[in-house]
Design a protein around this motif. Structure first.
Motif, PDB file in Angstrom:
ATOM      1  N   LEU A  70     -36.170 -18.779 -79.641  1.00  0.00           N
ATOM      2  CA  LEU A  70     -36.857 -19.598 -80.636  1.00  0.00           C
ATOM      3  C   LEU A  70     -35.871 -20.136 -81.669  1.00  0.00           C
ATOM      4  CD1 LEU A  70     -39.544 -20.679 -81.657  1.00  0.00           C
ATOM      5  CD2 LEU A  70     -39.896 -18.504 -82.855  1.00  0.00           C
ATOM      6  N   ARG A  71     -34.944 -19.289 -82.124  1.00  0.00           N
ATOM      7  CA  ARG A  71     -33.952 -19.741 -83.117  1.00  0.00           C
ATOM      8  C   ARG A  71     -33.037 -20.814 -82.521  1.00  0.00           C
ATOM      9  NH1 ARG A  71     -33.652 -13.985 -84.239  1.00  0.00           N
ATOM     10  NH2 ARG A  71     -34.762 -13.531 -86.189  1.00  0.00           N
ATOM     11  N   ALA A  72     -32.631 -20.628 -81.271  1.00  0.00           N
ATOM     12  CA  ALA A  72     -31.784 -21.622 -80.612  1.00  0.00           C
ATOM     13  C   ALA A  72     -32.523 -22.946 -80.468  1.00  0.00           C
ATOM     14  CB  ALA A  72     -31.348 -21.104 -79.239  1.00  0.00           C
ATOM     15  N   GLU A  73     -33.805 -22.860 -80.185  1.00  0.00           N
ATOM     16  CA  GLU A  73     -34.639 -24.048 -80.039  1.00  0.00           C
ATOM     17  C   GLU A  73     -34.746 -24.805 -81.359  1.00  0.00           C
ATOM     18  OE1 GLU A  73     -39.362 -24.291 -79.442  1.00  0.00           O
ATOM     19  OE2 GLU A  73     -38.284 -23.353 -77.793  1.00  0.00           O
ATOM     20  N   ILE A  74     -34.954 -24.078 -82.446  1.00  0.00           N
ATOM     21  CA  ILE A  74     -35.063 -24.702 -83.771  1.00  0.00           C
ATOM     22  C   ILE A  74     -33.742 -25.355 -84.140  1.00  0.00           C
ATOM     23  CG2 ILE A  74     -35.447 -24.263 -86.217  1.00  0.00           C
ATOM     24  CD1 ILE A  74     -37.213 -21.867 -85.280  1.00  0.00           C
ATOM     25  N   GLN A  75     -32.653 -24.675 -83.843  1.00  0.00           N
ATOM     26  CA  GLN A  75     -31.332 -25.233 -84.146  1.00  0.00           C
ATOM     27  C   GLN A  75     -31.110 -26.529 -83.381  1.00  0.00           C
ATOM     28  OE1 GLN A  75     -28.061 -22.639 -83.224  1.00  0.00           O
ATOM     29  NE2 GLN A  75     -26.573 -23.853 -84.359  1.00  0.00           N
ATOM     30  N   ALA A  76     -31.549 -26.565 -82.116  1.00  0.00           N
ATOM     31  CA  ALA A  76     -31.403 -27.780 -81.306  1.00  0.00           C
ATOM     32  C   ALA A  76     -32.237 -28.920 -81.871  1.00  0.00           C
ATOM     33  CB  ALA A  76     -31.813 -27.490 -79.866  1.00  0.00           C
ATOM     34  N   GLU A  77     -33.435 -28.600 -82.374  1.00  0.00           N
ATOM     35  CA  GLU A  77     -34.299 -29.626 -82.952  1.00  0.00           C
ATOM     36  C   GLU A  77     -33.654 -30.272 -84.169  1.00  0.00           C
ATOM     37  OE1 GLU A  77     -38.071 -28.024 -83.959  1.00  0.00           O
ATOM     38  OE2 GLU A  77     -38.539 -27.368 -81.922  1.00  0.00           O
ATOM     39  N   LEU A  78     -32.889 -29.493 -84.931  1.00  0.00           N
ATOM     40  CA  LEU A  78     -32.354 -29.958 -86.207  1.00  0.00           C
ATOM     41  C   LEU A  78     -30.937 -30.511 -86.100  1.00  0.00           C
ATOM     42  CD1 LEU A  78     -33.645 -27.061 -88.493  1.00  0.00           C
ATOM     43  CD2 LEU A  78     -34.656 -29.319 -88.146  1.00  0.00           C
ATOM     44  N   LEU A  79     -30.394 -30.595 -84.890  1.00  0.00           N
ATOM     45  CA  LEU A  79     -29.029 -31.096 -84.740  1.00  0.00           C
ATOM     46  C   LEU A  79     -28.900 -32.501 -85.317  1.00  0.00           C
ATOM     47  CD1 LEU A  79     -27.875 -30.074 -81.133  1.00  0.00           C
ATOM     48  CD2 LEU A  79     -26.951 -29.277 -83.303  1.00  0.00           C
ATOM     49  N   SER A  80     -27.863 -32.718 -86.087  1.00  0.00           N
ATOM     50  CA  SER A  80     -27.601 -34.050 -86.629  1.00  0.00           C
ATOM     51  C   SER A  80     -26.726 -34.823 -85.643  1.00  0.00           C
ATOM     52  CB  SER A  80     -26.872 -33.934 -87.963  1.00  0.00           C
ATOM     53  OG  SER A  80     -25.525 -33.539 -87.744  1.00  0.00           O
ATOM     54  N   PRO A  81     -26.692 -36.165 -85.738  1.00  0.00           N
ATOM     55  CA  PRO A  81     -25.801 -36.942 -84.873  1.00  0.00           C
ATOM     56  C   PRO A  81     -24.354 -36.501 -84.953  1.00  0.00           C
ATOM     57  CG  PRO A  81     -27.365 -38.383 -85.955  1.00  0.00           C
ATOM     58  CD  PRO A  81     -27.546 -37.015 -86.567  1.00  0.00           C
ATOM     59  N   LEU A  82     -23.907 -36.048 -86.148  1.00  0.00           N
ATOM     60  CA  LEU A  82     -22.523 -35.598 -86.293  1.00  0.00           C
ATOM     61  C   LEU A  82     -22.252 -34.373 -85.440  1.00  0.00           C
ATOM     62  CD1 LEU A  82     -21.934 -36.018 -90.133  1.00  0.00           C
ATOM     63  CD2 LEU A  82     -20.900 -37.338 -88.271  1.00  0.00           C
ATOM     64  N   GLU A  83     -23.213 -33.429 -85.407  1.00  0.00           N
ATOM     65  CA  GLU A  83     -23.035 -32.211 -84.615  1.00  0.00           C
ATOM     66  C   GLU A  83     -23.049 -32.518 -83.128  1.00  0.00           C
ATOM     67  OE1 GLU A  83     -25.059 -28.648 -87.098  1.00  0.00           O
ATOM     68  OE2 GLU A  83     -26.339 -30.384 -86.740  1.00  0.00           O
ATOM     69  N   LEU A 182     -48.900 -41.845 -80.800  1.00  0.00           N
ATOM     70  CA  LEU A 182     -47.840 -41.568 -81.763  1.00  0.00           C
ATOM     71  C   LEU A 182     -46.575 -41.151 -81.025  1.00  0.00           C
ATOM     72  CD1 LEU A 182     -49.744 -39.556 -84.529  1.00  0.00           C
ATOM     73  CD2 LEU A 182     -49.128 -41.980 -84.547  1.00  0.00           C
ATOM     74  N   PHE A 183     -45.436 -41.671 -81.456  1.00  0.00           N
ATOM     75  CA  PHE A 183     -44.123 -41.300 -80.934  1.00  0.00           C
ATOM     76  C   PHE A 183     -43.403 -40.506 -82.015  1.00  0.00           C
ATOM     77  CE2 PHE A 183     -45.434 -45.010 -78.663  1.00  0.00           C
ATOM     78  CZ  PHE A 183     -44.855 -44.969 -77.412  1.00  0.00           C
ATOM     79  N   ASP A 184     -42.929 -39.313 -81.664  1.00  0.00           N
ATOM     80  CA  ASP A 184     -42.201 -38.502 -82.649  1.00  0.00           C
ATOM     81  C   ASP A 184     -41.232 -37.585 -81.916  1.00  0.00           C
ATOM     82  OD1 ASP A 184     -41.548 -37.654 -85.235  1.00  0.00           O
ATOM     83  OD2 ASP A 184     -42.952 -35.972 -85.148  1.00  0.00           O
ATOM     84  N   ILE A 185     -39.939 -37.822 -82.117  1.00  0.00           N
ATOM     85  CA  ILE A 185     -38.907 -36.997 -81.485  1.00  0.00           C
ATOM     86  C   ILE A 185     -38.045 -36.365 -82.573  1.00  0.00           C
ATOM     87  CG2 ILE A 185     -38.900 -38.331 -79.356  1.00  0.00           C
ATOM     88  CD1 ILE A 185     -36.407 -39.779 -80.318  1.00  0.00           C
ATOM     89  N   ARG A 186     -37.214 -35.380 -82.148  1.00  0.00           N
ATOM     90  CA  ARG A 186     -36.461 -34.605 -83.144  1.00  0.00           C
ATOM     91  C   ARG A 186     -35.636 -35.527 -84.032  1.00  0.00           C
ATOM     92  NH1 ARG A 186     -31.674 -31.583 -79.602  1.00  0.00           N
ATOM     93  NH2 ARG A 186     -30.556 -33.476 -78.994  1.00  0.00           N
TER      94      ARG A 186
END
Length: 279
Positions: A70-83, A182-186
């Motif tokens: 779950l934590r890895a999943e949340i981290q993937a959702e919040l990745l910025s373009p820089l990362e 509705l369209f909504d992606i990370r």
């Protein structure tokens, strides 16, 4: 596959008590899964052993493994373009990108049950209900594309205007059983999530097109269609979203071909019988 997708896929095999845990997890994602077993059980109105059986049902060896995923999943959702831009590729950049796009389309096909696709198309083919489309910062371009096609083959297709300050006004025209795509992606947009809450209060039927991590809008949606978007580079890919939208447009067009053909013929008549500009 994200944890929410795993839960949706496993719901049919769960006991009633496990389903209570599943619904609590989906309604309170991700906070419920990050709490202790006892806190999760209290929130779901079940027991700690039931929570552990729920986790086992998803294929995890134990609660710690579930929380790590779950934590890895949340981290993937919040990745910025820089990362995301730190990853590299070898060989042809064009070839590598097209290969990844093909992988994403195939993964999207695997992730969407035919029944969900047909359910979305059935909703959009209901000419008695108005149809609205709206997307996020980048995905709204695809929402516009979808609306432009649907407007030709069915009546009452509209778009929420871009200024969020006017969305409340536009909600006045949304009736129970109207369909909203509705369209909504990370990294998910809070204003779209809030809009989906208000649409739920008005009993509109939401079709959500999202990514494989699932937007929070999924808790309010009648149909959820997850797409693979990770391109392994700085920017996520919208290729699979566009392919899905074109498949929906084609299916809706041919579900009631007589009505679609009549509207297309009428449009052609209008187009070719416009008065020419005179001097």
């Amino acid at each position: 596959m994200g944890t929410r997708e795993q839960v949706h896929e496993a719901l049919g095999q769960m006991t009633d008590a496990e389903r209570k845990v599943a619904h609590s997890f989906l309604a309170n994602y991700p906070s419920s899964g990050l709490s202790t077993v006892a806190e999760f059980a209290e929130l779901a109105g079940t027991s700690a052993p039931t929570v552990l059986r729920f986790v086992s049902r998803l294929g995890f060896s134990g609660y710690p493994e579930f929380q790590r995923a779950l934590r890895a999943e949340i981290q993937a959702e919040l990745l910025s373009p820089l990362e995301k831009g730190e990853r590299s590729h070898a060989g042809s950049a064009l070839g590598a990108y097209f290969d990844r796009a093909a992988v994403n389309i195939a993964a999207t096909l695997d992730a969407i049950p035919e029944s969900e696709f047909e359910a979305a198309c059935a909703l959009l083919s209901d000419h008695k209900a108005a149809c609205y489309c709206l997307g996020g910062r980048f995905s709204d371009a695809i929402a516009r594309y979808m609306a432009a096609h649907l407007r030709i083959v069915r009546p009452n297709v509209r778009r929420f205007q871009d200024q969020t300050s006017t969305w409340d006004d536009q909600l006045l025209d949304v009736k129970a059983s109207d369909v909203v795509v509705l369209f909504d992606i990370r990294r998910y947009q809070r204003d779209l999530v809030h809009l989906s809450e208000l649409l739920g209060e008005r009993r509109a039927r939401i079709v959500l097109i999202t990514d494989n991590w699932l937007s929070p809008i999924s808790r309010y949606a009648k149909v959820v269609l997850p797409c693979a978007i990770d391109a392994g580079r700085t920017w996520d890919s919208s290729v699979a979203l566009l392919a899905l939208v074109e498949a929906i447009i084609d299916r809706v067009t041919h579900k009631d071909w007589d009505a679609s053909r009549g509207r297309i013929q009428a449009l052609e008549h209008i187009h070719w019988n416009k008065p020419s500009a005179g001097g």
